[in-house]
Design an enzyme around this catalytic site. Sequence first.
Site, short mmCIF file in Angstrom:
data_model
loop_
_atom_site.label_atom_id
_atom_site.label_comp_id
_atom_site.label_asym_id
_atom_site.label_seq_id
_atom_site.Cartn_x
_atom_site.Cartn_y
_atom_site.Cartn_z
N HIS A 163 -2.61 -4.46 0.41
CA HIS A 163 -1.62 -4.34 -0.67
C HIS A 163 -0.25 -4.76 -0.10
CE1 HIS A 163 -3.96 -1.05 -3.07
NE2 HIS A 163 -3.91 -2.13 -3.82
N CYS A 257 2.33 4.51 -0.79
CA CYS A 257 1.15 4.46 -1.67
C CYS A 257 1.03 5.75 -2.49
CB CYS A 257 -0.13 4.32 -0.85
SG CYS A 257 -0.18 2.92 0.26
N1 ARG Z 1 -8.10 3.97 -0.84
C1 ARG Z 1 -7.12 3.36 -1.67
C2 ARG Z 1 -7.59 1.97 -2.07
O1 ARG Z 1 -8.20 1.32 -1.25
C3 ARG Z 1 -5.79 3.31 -0.99
C4 ARG Z 1 -4.69 2.76 -1.84
C5 ARG Z 1 -3.40 2.55 -1.12
N2 ARG Z 1 -2.36 2.22 -2.01
C6 ARG Z 1 -1.38 1.34 -1.77
N3 ARG Z 1 -0.44 1.22 -2.65
N4 ARG Z 1 -1.34 0.60 -0.69
O2 ARG Z 1 -7.40 1.51 -3.16
#
Ligand code: ARG
Length: 269
Positions: A163, A257
């Site tokens: 992300h 996150c």
């Molecule tokens: N386990 C979650 C996923 O893989 C973690 C999300 C992390 N969020 C972020 N904004 N980086 O979707």
Amino acid sequence: MRELLLCPPDYYGIEYEINPWMNRARGAEAALAQKQWKQLHARLSNLDCEVHLISPQPGLPDMVFTANAGLTVGRKFIPSNFRHKERAGEQSFFAKWMEQRGYEVSWLPEYLYFEGEGDALFGGDALFCGYKFRSDIQSHRALADILGCLVISVELVDPRFYHLDTCFCPLPDGSAFWFPSAFDEYGQRAIRERVTGLIDVLPEEAMHFSCNAVVIERDIVLPEGAPQLVATLQDRGYRCYELPMSEFIKAGGACKCLTMFMPQRESAP
Ligand code: ARG
């Protein structure tokens, strides 16, 4: 005053594997996750901001990562279309919650994946959007149409930094800190061209999710493990608060996150 959305980790856990950090065999420790989340909540509540909470839902362990709820600009909320079916159930809870609070919900076409503020961050006069692992590049055009602003698409190339908010953190003065090798050549060039005063984060510090920071004016809340970055930010006049985030890093997330700005910007630049 900034408003933030968080979700308590009551049902949080590593129940599936949708990014390289997640390993069901090495689950998160529930009590420690609660403690770390409460520290984040307390720290943010003590800054100049108002923290809202959405009720967690059983069966949606990643709902704690509210950055992926969507993107809020002014009173407009654009819900995410999650790439993985494991998270798709979160969408209606977040959309309903925002709608009940008077936000105008603008849906993207359902065939375009987009994972909200996790992949969409305003920096200077543009909205930087990450793509490939989670969001589709085509979703960026749809965002630009809804928001009427300049959208810069940047490709993410390292699956650990899947992300945008794992490798790029804009600062209020128009600069940013980032982990350059998470981006392809073109993305690096696009960011270098548009962002002045970039701070490069070392690989060993980026691995601790150091770019995953919540920035509220001069205050920066980030995961512990980045002494060099913290020293640089302090030199630039920022106050840094380093928090233990081990149990959330096991799911591929940390401070940012776990937080969504409502809104991220009052209006599109
Ligand atoms: N386990 C979650 C996923 O893989 C973690 C999300 C992390 N969020 C972020 N904004 N980086 O979707």
